[in-house]
Write a protein that holds these residues in place. Structure first.
Motif, PDB file in Angstrom:
ATOM      1  N   VAL A  67      -3.811 -13.127  -9.815  1.00  0.00           N
ATOM      2  CA  VAL A  67      -2.747 -12.159 -10.052  1.00  0.00           C
ATOM      3  C   VAL A  67      -2.929 -11.032  -9.046  1.00  0.00           C
ATOM      4  CG1 VAL A  67      -1.692 -10.593 -11.716  1.00  0.00           C
ATOM      5  CG2 VAL A  67      -2.725 -12.745 -12.523  1.00  0.00           C
ATOM      6  N   SER A  68      -1.865 -10.738  -8.295  1.00  0.00           N
ATOM      7  CA  SER A  68      -1.932  -9.646  -7.330  1.00  0.00           C
ATOM      8  C   SER A  68      -0.622  -8.876  -7.347  1.00  0.00           C
ATOM      9  CB  SER A  68      -2.227 -10.184  -5.926  1.00  0.00           C
ATOM     10  OG  SER A  68      -1.251 -11.119  -5.536  1.00  0.00           O
ATOM     11  N   LEU A 116      -5.719  -4.994  -8.111  1.00  0.00           N
ATOM     12  CA  LEU A 116      -4.629  -5.954  -7.938  1.00  0.00           C
ATOM     13  C   LEU A 116      -4.123  -6.033  -6.506  1.00  0.00           C
ATOM     14  CD1 LEU A 116      -2.764  -5.020 -11.196  1.00  0.00           C
ATOM     15  CD2 LEU A 116      -4.051  -7.112 -10.764  1.00  0.00           C
ATOM     16  N   SER A 117      -4.445  -5.035  -5.673  1.00  0.00           N
ATOM     17  CA  SER A 117      -4.023  -5.107  -4.281  1.00  0.00           C
ATOM     18  C   SER A 117      -4.983  -6.025  -3.525  1.00  0.00           C
ATOM     19  CB  SER A 117      -3.998  -3.717  -3.661  1.00  0.00           C
ATOM     20  OG  SER A 117      -5.291  -3.164  -3.704  1.00  0.00           O
ATOM     21  N   GLY A 118      -4.636  -6.355  -2.307  1.00  0.00           N
ATOM     22  CA  GLY A 118      -5.480  -7.280  -1.535  1.00  0.00           C
ATOM     23  C   GLY A 118      -5.422  -8.668  -2.148  1.00  0.00           C
ATOM     24  N   PRO A 119      -6.581  -9.301  -2.301  1.00  0.00           N
ATOM     25  CA  PRO A 119      -6.555 -10.670  -2.821  1.00  0.00           C
ATOM     26  C   PRO A 119      -6.201 -10.762  -4.301  1.00  0.00           C
ATOM     27  CG  PRO A 119      -8.812  -9.951  -2.516  1.00  0.00           C
ATOM     28  CD  PRO A 119      -7.922  -8.872  -1.945  1.00  0.00           C
ATOM     29  N   GLY A 120      -6.311  -9.673  -5.051  1.00  0.00           N
ATOM     30  CA  GLY A 120      -5.953  -9.695  -6.454  1.00  0.00           C
ATOM     31  C   GLY A 120      -7.120 -10.061  -7.350  1.00  0.00           C
ATOM     32  N   VAL A 121      -6.796 -10.474  -8.572  1.00  0.00           N
ATOM     33  CA  VAL A 121      -7.791 -10.761  -9.598  1.00  0.00           C
ATOM     34  C   VAL A 121      -7.699 -12.231  -9.992  1.00  0.00           C
ATOM     35  CG1 VAL A 121      -8.553 -10.213 -11.943  1.00  0.00           C
ATOM     36  CG2 VAL A 121      -7.617  -8.408 -10.487  1.00  0.00           C
ATOM     37  N   LYS A 122      -8.835 -12.911  -9.985  1.00  0.00           N
ATOM     38  CA  LYS A 122      -8.880 -14.297 -10.442  1.00  0.00           C
ATOM     39  C   LYS A 122      -9.086 -14.319 -11.952  1.00  0.00           C
ATOM     40  CE  LYS A 122     -11.167 -17.440  -8.208  1.00  0.00           C
ATOM     41  NZ  LYS A 122     -12.214 -18.166  -7.478  1.00  0.00           N
ATOM     42  N   VAL A 144      -4.991  -8.470 -17.460  1.00  0.00           N
ATOM     43  CA  VAL A 144      -4.703  -8.369 -16.024  1.00  0.00           C
ATOM     44  C   VAL A 144      -3.205  -8.187 -15.799  1.00  0.00           C
ATOM     45  CG1 VAL A 144      -4.749  -9.623 -13.830  1.00  0.00           C
ATOM     46  CG2 VAL A 144      -6.754  -9.646 -15.304  1.00  0.00           C
ATOM     47  N   LEU A 145      -2.377  -8.947 -16.518  1.00  0.00           N
ATOM     48  CA  LEU A 145      -0.930  -8.807 -16.365  1.00  0.00           C
ATOM     49  C   LEU A 145      -0.456  -7.434 -16.837  1.00  0.00           C
ATOM     50  CD1 LEU A 145       0.267 -12.354 -17.430  1.00  0.00           C
ATOM     51  CD2 LEU A 145       0.296 -11.372 -15.133  1.00  0.00           C
ATOM     52  N   ASP A 146      -1.003  -6.927 -17.931  1.00  0.00           N
ATOM     53  CA  ASP A 146      -0.655  -5.579 -18.383  1.00  0.00           C
ATOM     54  C   ASP A 146      -0.990  -4.549 -17.307  1.00  0.00           C
ATOM     55  OD1 ASP A 146       0.333  -6.390 -20.830  1.00  0.00           O
ATOM     56  OD2 ASP A 146      -1.490  -5.891 -21.952  1.00  0.00           O
ATOM     57  N   ALA A 147      -2.155  -4.680 -16.687  1.00  0.00           N
ATOM     58  CA  ALA A 147      -2.544  -3.760 -15.613  1.00  0.00           C
ATOM     59  C   ALA A 147      -1.571  -3.854 -14.439  1.00  0.00           C
ATOM     60  CB  ALA A 147      -3.964  -4.047 -15.148  1.00  0.00           C
ATOM     61  N   GLY A 169       5.360  -3.998  -4.625  1.00  0.00           N
ATOM     62  CA  GLY A 169       6.073  -3.715  -5.868  1.00  0.00           C
ATOM     63  C   GLY A 169       6.382  -4.932  -6.714  1.00  0.00           C
ATOM     64  N   GLN A 170       5.842  -6.074  -6.339  1.00  0.00           N
ATOM     65  CA  GLN A 170       6.048  -7.291  -7.114  1.00  0.00           C
ATOM     66  C   GLN A 170       4.716  -7.813  -7.619  1.00  0.00           C
ATOM     67  OE1 GLN A 170       7.999  -9.977  -4.413  1.00  0.00           O
ATOM     68  NE2 GLN A 170      10.009  -9.276  -5.051  1.00  0.00           N
ATOM     69  N   ILE A 171       4.736  -8.468  -8.773  1.00  0.00           N
ATOM     70  CA  ILE A 171       3.544  -9.114  -9.306  1.00  0.00           C
ATOM     71  C   ILE A 171       3.565 -10.564  -8.862  1.00  0.00           C
ATOM     72  CG2 ILE A 171       2.321  -9.805 -11.397  1.00  0.00           C
ATOM     73  CD1 ILE A 171       3.705  -7.337 -12.726  1.00  0.00           C
ATOM     74  N   ARG A 172       2.524 -10.977  -8.175  1.00  0.00           N
ATOM     75  CA  ARG A 172       2.434 -12.349  -7.668  1.00  0.00           C
ATOM     76  C   ARG A 172       1.367 -13.088  -8.471  1.00  0.00           C
ATOM     77  NH1 ARG A 172       1.970 -12.525  -1.522  1.00  0.00           N
ATOM     78  NH2 ARG A 172       4.113 -11.899  -1.812  1.00  0.00           N
ATOM     79  N   ILE A 173       1.718 -14.259  -9.002  1.00  0.00           N
ATOM     80  CA  ILE A 173       0.777 -15.094  -9.734  1.00  0.00           C
ATOM     81  C   ILE A 173       0.662 -16.416  -8.990  1.00  0.00           C
ATOM     82  CG2 ILE A 173       0.232 -16.239 -11.903  1.00  0.00           C
ATOM     83  CD1 ILE A 173       2.050 -14.168 -13.286  1.00  0.00           C
ATOM     84  N   THR A 174      -0.519 -16.668  -8.444  1.00  0.00           N
ATOM     85  CA  THR A 174      -0.786 -17.923  -7.746  1.00  0.00           C
ATOM     86  C   THR A 174      -1.462 -18.860  -8.743  1.00  0.00           C
ATOM     87  OG1 THR A 174      -1.107 -16.668  -5.721  1.00  0.00           O
ATOM     88  CG2 THR A 174      -1.889 -18.949  -5.717  1.00  0.00           C
TER      89      THR A 174
END
Length: 68
Positions: free
Chosen positions: A27-28, A7-13, A58-61, A32-37
């Motif tokens: 999702v990245s 989830l760090s860096g570019p995150g998961v598509k 992915v969100l659970d992770a 300390g925040q969850i970012r959803i693009t």
């Protein structure tokens, strides 16, 4: 054991579909925040059951990572 996502860096598509065709959310975890693009907000996004399950996983992770 739950799947581990990077989830760090570019995150998961996470794939989904919109009025314009196949798209994806990203999702990245940043500071300390969850970012959803998301795709363009004017498109309606639809999910297959498999896609919804993958997004949930992915969100659970991400929530577990932030909660550490």
């Amino acid at each position: 054991m739950p799947h581990r996502y990077a989830l760090s860096g570019p995150g998961v598509k996470v794939p989904c579909d919109s009025e314009g065709g196949a798209v994806s959310l990203r999702v990245s975890q940043v500071d300390g925040q969850i970012r959803i693009t998301t795709p363009a907000t004017w498109n309606r996004t639809t999910w297959t059951v498999a896609q919804a399950r993958e997004l949930r996983d992915v969100l659970d992770a991400a929530l577990r990572e932030v909660g550490r």
